[in-house]
Design an enzyme around this catalytic site. Structure first.
Site, PDB file in Angstrom:
ATOM      1  CG  ASP A 126     -47.770 -21.839  61.122  1.00 11.69           C
ATOM      2  OD1 ASP A 126     -48.994 -21.944  61.245  1.00 11.69           O
ATOM      3  OD2 ASP A 126     -46.977 -21.908  62.081  1.00 11.69           O
ATOM      4  CG  ASP A 139     -44.651 -19.156  65.125  1.00  6.94           C
ATOM      5  OD1 ASP A 139     -45.780 -19.124  65.663  1.00  6.94           O
ATOM      6  OD2 ASP A 139     -44.348 -18.453  64.141  1.00  6.94           O
ATOM      7  CE  LYS A 156     -45.811   1.675  57.303  1.00 13.88           C
ATOM      8  NZ  LYS A 156     -44.857   2.515  58.025  1.00 13.88           N
ATOM      9  CG  ASP A 206     -48.997 -21.888  66.954  1.00 19.62           C
ATOM     10  OD1 ASP A 206     -50.169 -21.856  66.547  1.00 19.62           O
ATOM     11  OD2 ASP A 206     -48.104 -21.145  66.524  1.00 19.62           O
TER      12      ASP A 206
END
Length: 894
Positions: free
Chosen positions: A330, A619, A444, A623
């Site tokens: 990763d 994690d 934003k 996975d």
């Protein structure tokens, strides 16, 4: 249409449910039809049967046979120590079997971790009333009531939602809170729908009412669990090697034992005497101490790795790391620090570096709306620890607020009166605040989502038209930021009328600026990547981030050394066939970006098909299948979920890529060390075997008894062998390529060195010591000696002592098969020194105490015998040093 594409009422109707919930009778009927809402365990053999299998594999069967023969010999001819021999062999079988079963049992713990993520109780509407049920009793069509902090008990479709945010990290890997609503989705993929809550995730904020549409193994969570269960157990290279070695040695021992039993019958040896002789051959050739020594050696290696922040969960994984050829890693948190910080800002038409958390005061004054928006537009919670204030929440929002406070410490904080939360489709978030000038909306988000909403821009304190030329300049600045690997956000604002605050609209915004955020690489990573390149290990980044960001980080840490590494996105990957993917993996530098969990497993499988030994990091629950499919699964200890850790073979205590490289270095040392102590252990097989051959072929008294063989294999050899297993990595170990997959743990050079060189010299010394004692007392060839004759006991003690003395020297010779003993400080390994001390103490106890004499059939030796043995040890040292000097010259002449 799929349930997430329907309206709330249509979704409820499609499940034959009701807004007031199911009736109790209907719920019971559905429970019997669909089964309990839990992660079911795949059908497996009974635990007891799996336990028994650990004592019935080939190597164990050979040892059971040897133990049985020993007890049979004791029954026929009591008092010769054969019962003690049988008991010792059974002890070896039990120790090895229990240890192997412990390794197998870890699969059960993975399932337990999956179950622990599901909640115990849930509030449900049944027949119009609220009841509290066990999560296992939920059925499709149930109406569940959820609030902030609740775990989601099943896959649900929202029908009512109030400021709902959900953390999908355990299923999709996305850790940021994601807004959810009740509107029908146009997406085909359920993971892209904004109205679905997945089992095993957490409601981060708000309140919700949702209808259950999938339970148990039919949930997305259950499907992941099924993949984890059925992905198949990957057998580590070390376990394969141990199994191969055990078969070879066991078959060799049995074959030699049977052959000499037959020869003994032809030359007239009595049946039971011949029988004991055959047992001796088998016991001498089977290295009973191999598996216990290997187990303890691997355990010590795991302790060393733990000190380097790599926690090994399964012992064979230690060596597997050493043979790794590819690491799929990763990016966020592994290659980087997972700490967002502002690197650049676009104010007006100029890019500014945000260095040392400061900007010129005049610039801040002209662009106050930009910093005000960064300070206020967030969903963070302020906390105080020991008087210091900090923020909890999305690291990106924390970075923006910290930037605003650093640049403008007096930035005012105005109360938030409304919020338009982030949604995947909108890719932006807006908040409304009460200010002295009236309500203001601050926004934003991704530039492609915010810029189209802007009609004006703030430049030097003035509002100007945000025309195509201005937009082009902003996009150019955005590209410059992304090419540096920065995550870019656009910031905008709008003054509202008082009546607009309750239902604000994101339109006619004023563009305030861009901000580029960096998640800096860990400082240790470039050196770790360089070590990987030197060691012939390919490193592939597999991330969910944007391709430009991934590429920039790859270049910064040295993963990509060319200007144009091959980048494959998740969309491209879906279009590749298995063959195309395998061919694509031939690229010297390759990056996978925007990939999903199932795609990560496809990449791992493709690498395995190409013959690689694959290590992969992860994690989240998503996975787990990839971690289990890889030869070595590596979970994050800080940010990883329980399921990831339980599915992995190794846990990084600091989430740091450099710790993986340290673990690989230790793993390579483990393989070398196993070969060292294997050579050491097998060397003593020859001086244990030759006395039996001489006994059968030359009609001499048996120079070494079976119980004395076990004294070497399970006694004197154990601690020095462990010392060899604890040797530190060679400084040049990461400068050579990974060992070939076909390379055996016990190769022909090691076998011939142990059996035909070192072993022959030791056997010569042992037999010479035996005859030295006999002839010194006047023994004549052909004379028979009783098994309790003092002369015979002294002679066997001399043979045993000679083997142990030779092994004391041999442990240092086995430190290297090529380097001279004098090329390094030989006394640096304290465990070897302790092992030698233990050997000396043990042989003294065996030879000079009444109990030792009784158990092992020995008698005290005169000093002359020791003076006779020691020169043989010096000869062994000299001959081995000559071999090491001549071997390179001989090879270079070939």
């Amino acid at each position: 249409m799929k349930i997430h594409q329907l309206s709330p009422d249509e979704a409820i109707a499609s499940l034959n449910s009701d807004p007031g919930g199911l009736s109790h009778a209907e719920a019971q009927r559905r429970l019997s039809e669909f089964g309990p809402n839990r992660v079911e365990q795949a059908r497996r053999e009974h635990l007891a049967l799996r336990f028994l299998k650990e004592f019935t594999h080939f190597f164990a069967l050979i040892l059971w046979l040897a133990a049985g023969l020993a007890f049979a010999a004791e029954w026929n001819d009591p008092g010769k120590g054969m019962a003690l021999l049988g008991g010792a062999i059974i002890g070896v079988i039990l120790i090895n079997g229990v240890f192997s079963f412990w390794q197998e049992y870890r699969a059960e713990r993975t399932l337990a971790a999956l179950r622990r993520l599901l909640p115990q109780n849930v509030k449900v509407l049944r027949a119009g009333g609220v009841v509290q049920l066990l999560a296992e009793q939920l059925v499709p069509g149930d109406m569940v009531l959820l609030e902030q902090g609740d775990n989601i008990p099943a896959d649900c479709r929202l029908v009512e939602a109030f400021s709902v945010r959900v953390n999908n990290a355990t299923v999709t890997g996305e850790s940021a809170p994601i807004a959810r609503d009740i509107k029908p989705s146009s997406e085909e993929d359920v993971f892209q729908a904004t109205n679905v809550l997945f089992a095993g995730t957490t409601l981060g904020a708000g309140e919700a009412k949702a209808v259950v549409f999938a339970t148990g193994m039919h949930t997305e969570f259950g499907k992941i669990a099924h993949l984890t269960q059925t992905g198949g157990e990957v057998v580590s290279p070390l376990r394969k090697e141990i199994a191969h070695l055990s078969r070879v040695l066991a078959l060799l021992a049995v074959a030699i034992g049977i052959a000499f039993f037959i020869i003994g019958q032809f030359i007239g040896i009595g049946f039971w005497e011949n029988f004991i002789f055959a047992i001796g051959i088998i016991v001498a050739m089977v290295p009973e101490g191999l598996l216990p020594t290997m187990t303890l050696s691997l355990a010590m290696a795991t302790q060393r790795m733990a000190k380097r922040n790599a926690l090994i969960r399964h012992l064979p994984s230690v060596e597997t790391l050493g043979s790794t050829t590819v690491i799929c890693t990763d990016k966020t948190g592994t290659l980087t620090l997972n700490r967002m910080s502002v690197k650049q800002v676009l104010l007006g038409a100029t890019l500014h570096e945000f260095e040392h958390n400061t900007l010129p005061d005049a610039l801040i004054e002209r662009y106050r709306p930009f910093f005000q928006a960064a300070c206020l537009c967030h969903s963070l919670k302020e906390t105080e620890n020991n008087g210091a204030k900090s923020f909890l929440g999305d690291p990106m929002e924390v970075a923006l607020v910290n930037m605003a406070h650093a640049a403008w410490p007096q930035c005012p904080v105005y109360p938030k009166i409304n919020e338009l939360p982030f949604e995947a489709e909108r890719m932006r978030v807006s908040t409304v605040h009460t200010t002295p000038e009236g309500p203001v909306l601050y926004c934003k988000g991704a530039p492609e989502a915010v810029l189209p909403l802007c009609t004006r821009s703030a430049i030097d304190g003035e509002l100007r038209a945000f025309d195509s030329a201005a937009r082009a300049r902003v996009i150019e600045a955005q590209n410059a930021m992304t090419n540096r690997g920065l995550r870019v956000l656009a910031i905008a604002y709008r003054m509202l009328e008082p009546d607009q605050a309750r239902a604000p609209r994101e339109e006619q915004l004023v563009f305030a600026g861009l901000v580029g955020l960096e998640d800096p690489p860990r400082p240790e990573v470039p050196e770790a990547v360089r070590k990987c390149h030197e060691a012939g290990i390919k490193v592939i980044m597999v991330t969910g981030d944007h391709p430009h960001t991934a590429t920039a980080i790859a270049k910064e840490v040295g993963l990509a050394r060319s200007n144009h590494p091959r980048v494959i996105t998740g969309d491209k990957l879906r279009k590749l066939t298995a063959t195309q993917l395998q061919l694509a993996l031939d690229a010297p530098e390759i990056i996978f970006a925007r990939v999903s969990a199932d795609q990560k497993m496809h990449i791992v499988d493709a690498l395995k098909k190409k013959g690689h030994v694959v290590a992969v990091t992860g994690d989240g629950v998503n996975d787990a299948p990839a971690l289990k499919s890889a030869h070595i699964g590596i979970a994050m200890g800080v940010s990883g979920t329980d399921v990831a850790k339980e599915s992995a073979d190794m846990v990084l205590l600091d989430d740091n890529f450099a710790s993986i490289v340290n673990a690989i270095e230790e793993g390579r040392a483990v393989f070398d060390n196993i070969r060292k102590f294997l050579t050491y252990i097998l060397t003593s097989n020859i001086p244990e075997l030759v006395p039996y051959l001489a006994f059968a072929l030359f009609k001499i008294p048996l120079p070494l008894t079976i119980i004395q063989i076990l004294a070497v294999d399970l006694g004197t050899d154990m601690l020095p062998a462990l010392g060899l297993g604890a040797e530190k990595p060679n400084p040049r170990i990461m400068q050579r390529p990974p060992r070939p997959r076909h390379e055996r743990l016990l190769d022909w050079p090691s076998l011939t060195r142990a059996y035909l060189f070192l072993g022959v010299i030791e056997a010569s010394a042992a037999m010479a010591a035996f005859f030295f004692v006999l002839h010194g007392a006047g023994w004549q060839y052909g004379e028979r000696l009783a098994h309790d004759d003092p002369l015979y006991l002294q002679a066997t003690a001399a043979c045993l002592s000679a083997i142990i003395v030779m092994q004391i020297v041999n442990v240092y010779l086995c430190l290297s098969d090529r380097e001279s003993l004098f090329a390094r400080w030989p006394l640096g390994n304290r465990l070897i020194l302790a092992g030698i001390a233990a050997e000396v103490i043990l042989i003294l106890l065996i030879g000079y105490t009444p109990l030792g004499n009784l158990i092992f059939g020995t008698a005290p030796l005169d000093a002359a015998v020791w003076l006779f043995i020691i020169p043989f040890a010096l000869v062994l040292l000299i001959l081995e040093e000559l071999r090491k000097r001549l071997l390179p010259r001989w090879r270079s002449a070939q």
